[in-house]
Design a protein around this motif. Structure first.
Motif, mmCIF file in Angstrom:
data_model
loop_
_atom_site.group_PDB
_atom_site.id
_atom_site.type_symbol
_atom_site.label_atom_id
_atom_site.label_comp_id
_atom_site.label_asym_id
_atom_site.label_seq_id
_atom_site.Cartn_x
_atom_site.Cartn_y
_atom_site.Cartn_z
ATOM 1 N N PRO A 79 71.709 -41.877 -49.085
ATOM 2 C CA PRO A 79 72.176 -40.503 -49.276
ATOM 3 C C PRO A 79 72.623 -39.903 -47.945
ATOM 4 O O PRO A 79 72.091 -40.225 -46.884
ATOM 5 C CB PRO A 79 70.954 -39.765 -49.814
ATOM 6 C CG PRO A 79 70.092 -40.815 -50.359
ATOM 7 C CD PRO A 79 70.338 -42.042 -49.575
ATOM 8 N N PRO A 118 68.612 -34.144 -55.963
ATOM 9 C CA PRO A 118 68.796 -34.395 -54.528
ATOM 10 C C PRO A 118 68.228 -33.312 -53.629
ATOM 11 O O PRO A 118 68.842 -32.913 -52.638
ATOM 12 C CB PRO A 118 70.332 -34.459 -54.397
ATOM 13 C CG PRO A 118 70.827 -33.602 -55.479
ATOM 14 C CD PRO A 118 69.858 -33.735 -56.607
ATOM 15 N N TRP A 140 69.902 -33.314 -49.809
ATOM 16 C CA TRP A 140 70.849 -34.331 -49.359
ATOM 17 C C TRP A 140 71.950 -34.449 -50.407
ATOM 18 O O TRP A 140 71.936 -33.791 -51.436
ATOM 19 C CB TRP A 140 70.161 -35.675 -49.157
ATOM 20 C CG TRP A 140 69.421 -36.130 -50.357
ATOM 21 C CD1 TRP A 140 69.900 -36.867 -51.397
ATOM 22 C CD2 TRP A 140 68.058 -35.864 -50.679
ATOM 23 N NE1 TRP A 140 68.931 -37.078 -52.337
ATOM 24 C CE2 TRP A 140 67.785 -36.459 -51.918
ATOM 25 C CE3 TRP A 140 67.029 -35.152 -50.040
ATOM 26 C CZ2 TRP A 140 66.537 -36.401 -52.522
ATOM 27 C CZ3 TRP A 140 65.784 -35.086 -50.647
ATOM 28 C CH2 TRP A 140 65.551 -35.717 -51.883
ATOM 29 N N CYS A 154 68.035 -44.317 -52.006
ATOM 30 C CA CYS A 154 68.334 -44.159 -53.423
ATOM 31 C C CYS A 154 68.630 -45.507 -54.048
ATOM 32 O O CYS A 154 68.886 -46.488 -53.355
ATOM 33 C CB CYS A 154 69.539 -43.234 -53.628
ATOM 34 S SG CYS A 154 71.023 -43.812 -52.801
ATOM 35 N N HIS A 187 74.690 -36.935 -52.740
ATOM 36 C CA HIS A 187 74.948 -38.219 -53.392
ATOM 37 C C HIS A 187 75.801 -39.062 -52.446
ATOM 38 O O HIS A 187 76.779 -38.589 -51.897
ATOM 39 C CB HIS A 187 75.702 -37.941 -54.695
ATOM 40 C CG HIS A 187 75.647 -39.054 -55.671
ATOM 41 N ND1 HIS A 187 76.390 -40.197 -55.526
ATOM 42 C CD2 HIS A 187 74.940 -39.196 -56.809
ATOM 43 C CE1 HIS A 187 76.132 -40.989 -56.543
ATOM 44 N NE2 HIS A 187 75.263 -40.407 -57.345
ATOM 45 N N PRO A 188 75.453 -40.306 -52.273
ATOM 46 C CA PRO A 188 76.163 -41.100 -51.267
ATOM 47 C C PRO A 188 77.604 -41.433 -51.616
ATOM 48 O O PRO A 188 78.440 -41.546 -50.731
ATOM 49 C CB PRO A 188 75.328 -42.377 -51.188
ATOM 50 C CG PRO A 188 74.613 -42.443 -52.478
ATOM 51 C CD PRO A 188 74.352 -41.042 -52.884
ATOM 52 N N TYR A 236 65.983 -41.152 -56.397
ATOM 53 C CA TYR A 236 65.775 -41.077 -54.957
ATOM 54 C C TYR A 236 64.315 -41.268 -54.597
ATOM 55 O O TYR A 236 63.419 -41.100 -55.411
ATOM 56 C CB TYR A 236 66.209 -39.702 -54.436
ATOM 57 C CG TYR A 236 67.633 -39.360 -54.737
ATOM 58 C CD1 TYR A 236 67.956 -38.545 -55.821
ATOM 59 C CD2 TYR A 236 68.673 -39.826 -53.948
ATOM 60 C CE1 TYR A 236 69.255 -38.223 -56.110
ATOM 61 C CE2 TYR A 236 69.981 -39.498 -54.228
ATOM 62 C CZ TYR A 236 70.266 -38.700 -55.303
ATOM 63 O OH TYR A 236 71.565 -38.384 -55.582
#
Lengths: 459, 234
Positions: free
Chosen positions: A125, A187, A148, A205, A150-151, A165
């Motif tokens: 993340p 998140p 944080w 995650c 979402h990647p 996560y």
């Protein structure tokens, strides 16, 4: 039998060894495939060792179609194959193998099949940040909201790849003690009242459809400062306050003048039951006749009967039965029964022996025919001469029809040789009569005290 | 006594061997039955779940696109258009079941084919929508991205439904390039801005409704797969 077992074991180990030997350096081997967002993926293989001038080709099939060659050997690095969005789909499995073209001939690896959804391993993340929440009064720590992103940025909708996560943190004063918050779906996470110190946070995650965790993200450091003294201050204030209050109460209570007022203000007297027309003074010091007159206005009141005229002297016989009347061990029962039935009972004198607390036995006479006074038999001793009666005659007077009984000791001039051991004013004795299932409380000591009735003051 | 012990030991060894074997052979995928053979296709359940997930996402994004377009371009008094039936933008060559009773009576085969036809019928209009949206001066990027994404996902969904039909109904469906679209594309640009806005708005509304239909059909199909009796709420 043992031979058979050994053969089986040997066969098993050989099979396993054969399996594992296939993954030697003699053949290439696809060892890893990963997809960051379910739209592209890359596969890597291990080359044959100690071989130069070897080229590799990767062939893959999706479903039942004809095999196709890898579209991109370069983007994923050496010994890799990169599948872009056009070549990636999640509906069918990919099966692929790598062929090494050596000077001795082609060597093909084992077939490797995969499902794109199962190999998703996202980036960690991003943008891990924190926000200090408002400090509340009197608390030592502070609350922090850590969040944080979402990647996978290219997602149009976050639910395209559902992620779960995991956040870990530690106080830098105890570097080995990582604390992990697991299975977070949102998140962000809020920490309430973190104690004072310096903390390190990081998250990772994974896709809900498989088990590959991403790497831990970059850590952030949060310093929480606060005064540790506020705890003590609070305790001090509390204790001081309580002490002051106690002191005030005690001092107020001890003021002679204000005692009644304050006491009555704080703890008002509970009013006693009041019978109209009756004064406590009357009951305390009044005469029996007046009381009787008062009480006669009550419903179902019957005057107590005084039996001063009906005292009989009874001689003591050497036998179990003491009374001349027909009171025998059997007869007692009858009499008791009779007296139980009729409220007005014939006056019958009964003599009984009661052991005074100083060891002397005294004759007690009582004129109440109620079953309270019975059973002199157990106390009778054969050789006992009739002792002199105690000068005081405590009378147990029960008022028939009422539920109470009075113990009146009219003669004030009773004396005793030895004072009773118990300095209490009344010394009742619990007397149990065998054969009967009740007990009597008698006042054997010649104290001249009237036990007053419960009085009420009409306010 | 000795025999029994030996037999027990042998059974232990055999079970351990199967454990070893499962670790030694690279099992790249596992079947539902847990068999040790390498599987080469995704199970029907998983496939259906993924297709439903796709359809859900498409519906959600289409809803968001519609809202974005509405907020940006459609004058407020005309927002009521979304609740109307929406004029049919193009004639469909096949009857799609509309009411609940109709839907309950049709078979699984028809459900799947309906979904496939819906998906295939919307591919071109969405491509057209992308081009028209690009013509607007201040169309937000989010809207353009969403429209592009939806049209890509629709292709992917079509692939998925084809594979599902092949699996569930054992039919081979030819790829979409063979399927003939019986649509009349709108080539001439509209002279009036409001007209084109309304037309595009209408398109988005219709697509949203059809996306919802697709999602419902697929969910009904899934419901029927698991439990035939209690699928009346759809």
């Amino acid at each position: 039998m043992l031979c058979f077992l050994l053969l089986t074991l040997h066969w098993m180990t050989v099979t396993v060894a054969l399996q594992s030997s296939r993954e030697d350096d003699k053949r290439p081997y696809i060892y890893r495939c990963r997809s960051p967002n379910m739209e592209i993926f890359t596969c890597w293989w291990r080359p044959i060792a100690n071989q130069d001038n070897v080229t590799y080709t990767l062939l893959y099939t999706t479903g039942e179609r004809t095999p196709r060659e890898c579209p991109d050997y370069v983007s994923g690095g050496i010994n890799s194959c990169f599948f872009d969005a056009k070549h990636t789909q999640v509906w069918e499995m990919y099966c692929m193998n790598v062929t090494a073209h050596t000077h001795t001939g082609p060597i093909t690896s084992q077939k490797h099949c995969l499902d794109v959804v199962d190999i998703v391993e996202t980036d960690p993340p991003s943008n891990l940040t924190y926000v200090m929440l408002n400090e509340s009064i009197g608390e030592v720590g502070r609350s922090v909201l850590v969040s944080w992103l979402h990647p996978v940025k290219s997602l149009v909708h976050e639910e395209q790849i559902m992620l779960v996560y995991e956040l870990r943190y530690r106080n830098l004063a105890q570097p080995d003690n990582w604390r992990v918050m697991e299975r977070l779906r949102e998140p962000h996470v809020e920490f309430l009242d973190l104690p004072v110190g310096r903390y390190e946070f990081s998250v990772r995650c994974r896709s809900t459809s498989n088990k590959h965790w991403s790497v831990w993200s970059e850590s952030i450091f949060i310093t929480i400062s606060g005064s540790a003294l506020s705890d003590r201050m609070l305790a001090l204030i509390l204790v001081t306050g309580i002490a002051i209050m106690i002191f005030v109460f005690i001092s107020l209570g001890n003021i002679p003048r204000g005692k009644g007022r304050i006491k009555s203000f704080l703890l008002p007297a509970i009013p006693k039951p009041c019978i109209p027309g009756l004064e406590s003074a009357l009951l305390k010091k009044g005469k029996i006749d007046e009381i009787d007159q008062h009480f006669s206005s009550f419903h179902s009141y019957k005057s107590p009967q005084y039996c001063t005229e009906t005292w009989y002297q009874v001689s003591v016989d050497t036998g179990p039965a003491v009374t001349p009347s027909s009171i025998q061990s059997d007869g007692i029962q009858e009499d008791v029964l009779i007296t139980l039935i009729t409220p007005i009972v014939p006056i019958r004198p009964i003599t009984q022996y009661v052991t005074c607390p100083d060891g002397q036995q005294s004759v007690q006479t009582s004129c109440t025919p109620m079953p309270y006074v019975r059973g002199p038999a157990p106390y009778f001793k054969e050789d006992m001469p009739p002792p002199e009666p105690c000068p005081a005659h405590p009378e147990l007077v029960s008022v028939p029809g009422m539920d109470y009984s009075m113990i009146l000791t009219p003669a004030p001039n009773c004396e005793e040789d030895t004072p009773p051991p118990d300095p209490g004013p009344v010394q009742p004795e619990l007397l149990s009569v065998p054969g009967m299932d009740y007990r009597m409380i008698l006042n054997p000591t010649p104290y001249c005290e009237r036990r007053p009735l419960r009085t009420s003051t009409c306010v | 006594m000795n025999r029994v012990k030996v037999l027990q030991a042998w059974l232990w060894c055999v079970s351990l061997w199967s454990c070893w074997l499962s670790h030694a052979i690279p099992l790249d995928c596992k079947d539902e039955t847990g068999s040790l053979i390498q599987c080469t296709s995704i199970s029907q359940e998983k496939l259906l779940d993924r297709v439903i997930q796709h359809a859900e996402l498409i519906y959600r994004v289409s809803e968001e696109s519609c809202t974005l377009f509405e907020d940006m371009f459609v004058p407020y008094p005309l927002h009521a258009l979304r609740n109307q039936g929406g004029t049919v933008w193009h004639t469909k060559p096949f009857p799609i079941p509309g009411s609940k009773t109709e839907i309950q009576q049709i078979s699984d085969k028809w459900l799947l084919h309906s979904v496939l036809m819906l998906v295939q019928s919307w591919m071109e209009p969405l491509i057209y929508l992308q081009t028209t949206l690009n013509r607007y001066d201040d169309a937000p990027d989010a809207l353009l991205n969403k429209t592009k994404w939806v049209s890509d996902k629709l292709l992917s969904l079509e692939q998925g439904v084809v594979v599902l039909i092949r699996k569930m109904l054992d039919e081979g469906i030819l790829t979409p390039s063979v399927f003939e679209h019986t649509l009349t594309p709108y080539d001439e640009p509209s002279p009036e801005v409001l007209e084109s806005i309304l037309r595009d708005y209408n398109l988005l509304i219709c697509f949203k409704k059809d996306a919802h239909k697709m999602e419902t059909f697929l969910k009904l199909l899934k419901c029927r797969q698991s439990n035939k009796l209690s699928c009346l709420s759809y």
